[in-house]
Structures are given as C-alpha cells and as structure tokens.
Design a protein around this motif. Sequence first.
Motif, PDB file in Angstrom:
ATOM      1  N   PRO A  25       9.845  92.150  11.326  1.00 49.93           N
ATOM      2  CA  PRO A  25      10.485  93.449  11.131  1.00 49.93           C
ATOM      3  C   PRO A  25       9.945  94.250   9.945  1.00 49.93           C
ATOM      4  N   LEU A  26       9.204  93.602   9.038  1.00 49.49           N
ATOM      5  CA  LEU A  26       8.632  94.323   7.907  1.00 49.49           C
ATOM      6  C   LEU A  26       7.179  94.719   8.136  1.00 49.49           C
ATOM      7  N   VAL A  27       6.659  94.458   9.327  1.00 52.19           N
ATOM      8  CA  VAL A  27       5.344  95.000   9.709  1.00 52.19           C
ATOM      9  C   VAL A  27       5.487  96.506   9.888  1.00 52.19           C
ATOM     10  N   GLN A  28       4.471  97.240   9.459  1.00 47.79           N
ATOM     11  CA  GLN A  28       4.544  98.703   9.506  1.00 47.79           C
ATOM     12  C   GLN A  28       3.835  99.278  10.731  1.00 47.79           C
ATOM     13  N   VAL A  29       4.409 100.340  11.253  1.00 48.48           N
ATOM     14  CA  VAL A  29       3.796 101.172  12.285  1.00 48.48           C
ATOM     15  C   VAL A  29       3.844 102.607  11.778  1.00 48.48           C
ATOM     16  N   ALA A  30       2.690 103.233  11.672  1.00 46.47           N
ATOM     17  CA  ALA A  30       2.600 104.618  11.174  1.00 46.47           C
ATOM     18  C   ALA A  30       3.308 104.775   9.832  1.00 46.47           C
ATOM     19  N   GLY A  31       3.103 103.797   8.945  1.00 45.81           N
ATOM     20  CA  GLY A  31       3.605 103.899   7.590  1.00 45.81           C
ATOM     21  C   GLY A  31       5.063 103.568   7.394  1.00 45.81           C
ATOM     22  N   GLN A  32       5.738 103.058   8.412  1.00 42.94           N
ATOM     23  CA  GLN A  32       7.159 102.726   8.302  1.00 42.94           C
ATOM     24  C   GLN A  32       7.403 101.368   8.932  1.00 42.94           C
ATOM     25  N   THR A  33       8.207 100.536   8.285  1.00 39.58           N
ATOM     26  CA  THR A  33       8.465  99.208   8.844  1.00 39.58           C
ATOM     27  C   THR A  33       9.255  99.316  10.143  1.00 39.58           C
ATOM     28  N   LEU A  34       9.070  98.325  10.993  1.00 40.37           N
ATOM     29  CA  LEU A  34       9.825  98.273  12.237  1.00 40.37           C
ATOM     30  C   LEU A  34      11.327  98.222  11.960  1.00 40.37           C
ATOM     31  N   GLN A  60      12.783  88.221   2.101  1.00 42.26           N
ATOM     32  CA  GLN A  60      12.073  89.497   2.055  1.00 42.26           C
ATOM     33  C   GLN A  60      12.903  90.610   2.704  1.00 42.26           C
ATOM     34  N   ILE A  61      13.557  90.291   3.800  1.00 37.31           N
ATOM     35  CA  ILE A  61      14.421  91.289   4.448  1.00 37.31           C
ATOM     36  C   ILE A  61      15.616  91.598   3.559  1.00 37.31           C
ATOM     37  N   ARG A  62      16.203  90.566   2.953  1.00 43.07           N
ATOM     38  CA  ARG A  62      17.333  90.795   2.058  1.00 43.07           C
ATOM     39  C   ARG A  62      16.923  91.708   0.902  1.00 43.07           C
ATOM     40  N   ASP A  63      15.748  91.448   0.310  1.00 40.47           N
ATOM     41  CA  ASP A  63      15.273  92.289  -0.793  1.00 40.47           C
ATOM     42  C   ASP A  63      15.004  93.717  -0.314  1.00 40.47           C
TER      43      ASP A  63
END
Length: 225
Positions: A25-34, A60-63
Amino acid sequence: MRPLMIFAAGLGTRMRPLTNDRPKPLVQVAGQTLLDRALDLGRAAGCAPIAVNTHYLGHQIRDHLAGQDVAISDEPQVILDTGGGLRQAMPLLGPGPVMTLNPDVVWTGPNPLAALQDAWRDDMDALLALVPLSRAVARLGAGDFAMDAQGRISRQGDYVYAGAQIIRPELLADIPDQVFSLNRLWDLMIARGRAFGMVHPGGWCDVGRPEAIELAQGMLADARV
C-alpha cells in the motif's frame, strides 16, 4: 456516512522487488501511495470511521498514518485474510453495513464508494463494484462473476470484482475459522439471491505487479486529457 475498511495487510509478493522494503500500500503511482489514493476515495465519499489492517511491515503503515483519523487493526501473528480481517476490525468500525476497499487498484471516473452508497438498497446483503473483463487493465486470468438483468451476481462470468463493496457483516459470526476470505460470505449471499453488482463506468487498473504501475499512470494521464 458508512464505515470503511481498507485491506492493507498482504505480503505484496507479486509486487516484488518493490515490496522488499515497504508494504504494497505504500508503493507509489503517479507520485501518490496506493494507500493515500484509497483514503482519498473514502474521505471524498464521506466514509467514517475508516480502519486499515496491517501485517507485513505494518509499522511503516502506522507511521505513515500517524496523526490521521484512521484506526489501525494490526494482525501481527497471522494474516487473517479479508473475512477474518474484517471481523477483527468490526469493533473499530461499528455496526454495518460496511464498505471495504482494496488499495492496490487505481480508478478513474466516478468515485466508486460514493456510487455504491447511492445504489445500495435494503434488500441487498452485498453490493460489489465490477468492471467488465475487457476493461480490466493489467488483470490476469478469467472474470469472477456473471450478472443478471436485476443486478444479481453469480459465480463465473466476464465481470471482475473491482475491489470495492458494501457488505452486511452479520454472517461473519457464523464462520468458525480464524482465517478466511470474504468469498465465503459472498457464496452465502449469492445462494440467498442477495448479492448484487454495480458496473464501474470509468477506468480501472489492477496494480498488483510492478509492470502495472506504468499502465495505471498512463490510464490516469489519459483521464486528465
């Protein structure tokens, strides 16, 4: 307002090597995370409360969500799958019906969560957002469902589950397993004739593999033209 569950606990195996050091979920698409894209859809649709489950690199998601009005349902030992994960998160969400959203999808066109809320009826146990297989960008494999003239769904057909739905959670209590998929609930609801589909009219891309990122970004760019 309806409660929203975002499923973010997966291992992201198909997205390696990008997920070697971060959850999918923290991978980015067009500069924004999923994950942020999913949260934007939920907030724009007025969903509240919002809960996110975590497992792989969950800190990482919690942070990432620190300071935001998002509840965390951690699954530290075992990934509970969609059904088990939703059941664990229900105390954070409150009574149903609830919405669920897979973050590893990019959409264009109408907000699917808002559209589902507009189309929801009391005679439904579940209402799933669907896309025709012919428009399911980066999708591998066959379709998931067929749909009749009244919108009722059945297994095996040319519609793909798009990763967003409204579902009644009461039947979760009838499943004894700790780990199980929401497919178990869908089968029960299909047998009762109370599972329905709604076709998303916009673009849709399954961002489950690294090569799908470029396809999703191209779809987003085309939608802005």
